[in-house]
Enzyme design. Structure first.
Site, mmCIF file in Angstrom:
data_model
loop_
_atom_site.group_PDB
_atom_site.id
_atom_site.type_symbol
_atom_site.label_atom_id
_atom_site.label_comp_id
_atom_site.label_asym_id
_atom_site.label_seq_id
_atom_site.Cartn_x
_atom_site.Cartn_y
_atom_site.Cartn_z
ATOM 1 C CE1 TYR A 170 -3.166 -2.910 0.540
ATOM 2 C CE2 TYR A 170 -3.591 -2.130 2.769
ATOM 3 C CZ TYR A 170 -3.849 -3.019 1.743
ATOM 4 O OH TYR A 170 -4.784 -3.997 1.922
ATOM 5 C CG HIS A 175 -1.345 -8.532 0.826
ATOM 6 N ND1 HIS A 175 -0.911 -7.245 0.609
ATOM 7 C CD2 HIS A 175 -2.692 -8.469 0.746
ATOM 8 C CE1 HIS A 175 -1.953 -6.443 0.419
ATOM 9 N NE2 HIS A 175 -3.037 -7.173 0.485
#
Length: 280
Positions: free
Chosen positions: A51, A109
């Site tokens: 991110y 993730h």
């Protein structure tokens, strides 16, 4: 951690029942947006190396004036670092970027089963926990077969599985699988993306009934299913509304009505964990 209600994880740690997602929240503007969320009562801050918001999260924590111990910080392992040594180095790098000595929760993730290195990645997370870099370890976007594989290989069960869950993609079977293993389910994109789910008649009717907005109804639906929603919001008003969920609950029939909105193609970006090649 503030005045929020909390879930108890299977490793004994407590986690707030709703978190702030920081996807596409970055830079100095991102710091200010995270700070407003902290001021509204958020203590669970969810970021990821991919991110590019780890720095903003760490800076907001420092500027908040609130002790580090009051926060629950989550970040995640990118797919390109699934090998053992690479994973440990990038975990250290995440700590350096955030300026923190530990993170509360570290997740793989995506499983990336085509590459099939996620057992090795899980072994690295177990080691990172032993070294004190992280307090709880978990996964994201793992299906039942992925969970079974890492648990069988290591004997260590994830504390959390963060999955795509919203009214068009309620994931009832996966939520039950997580519960079977004692794993807490977190929801990313808990409101879906775009406004379609917020406009569903049944959700609008419940918003009128309970004196809430439609987003609050969906987030309460998540909580009433035992799920922890990670809700992204940048405006102070939305941040405050998204956390104002603890003065009502939905009836079991109302929960079923929202779950019945499921669509066969309900995923927001068609990201199938068995096929998806993360950010490549």
């Amino acid at each position: 951690m503030g005045n929020q209600e909390q879930y108890l994880l299977n490793d004994g740690h407590l986690i707030p029942k709703i978190g702030l997602g920081t996807f596409q929240i970055r830079g100095y503007e991102g710091v200010e947006q995270i700070l407003t969320a902290i001021q509204s009562g958020y203590r669970l801050l969810d970021t990821s190396t991919n991110y590019d918001s780890e720095g903003a999260v760490g800076e907001a924590i420092r500027r908040s004036g609130i002790p580090r111990s009051q926060f629950f910080v989550t970040t995640k392992l990118p797919g390109k670092y699934h090998h053992f040594d690479d994973a440990l180095k990038i975990i250290e790098e995440s700590l350096l970027r955030m300026g923190l000595s530990y993170v509360d929760l570290y997740l793989i993730h995506w499983p990336l089963p085509k590459r099939d290195n996620y057992v090795e990645a899980w072994q690295a997370l177990i080691e990172a926990k032993k070294r004190g870099f992280v307090r709880s370890i978990g996964v994201s976007n793992f299906e039942e077969e992925h969970l079974e594989k890492i648990i069988k290989a290591t004997g260590v069960t994830p504390a959390v599985n963060q999955n795509e869950i919203h009214p068009y993609w309620p994931q009832e079977n996966l939520v039950k699988t997580n519960q079977k293993y004692g794993i807490l389910t977190e929801a990313w994109s808990p409101l879906g993306r775009g406004s379609h789910e917020l406009e569903e008649p049944v959700i609008k009717e419940l918003a009128v009934k309970y004196g809430k907005n439609t987003g609050q109804i969906i987030l309460r639906w998540q909580l009433d299913r035992g799920i922890l929603p990670i809700a992204k919001a940048v405006s102070p008003e939305h941040q405050r509304k998204n956390i104002d969920l603890f003065d009502f609950s939905l009836a079991s029939e109302e929960i079923k009505q929202i779950t019945a909105l499921e669509k066969t193609d309900g995923r927001v970006d068609n990201q199938d964990p068995n096929e998806y090649e993360e950010f490549e």
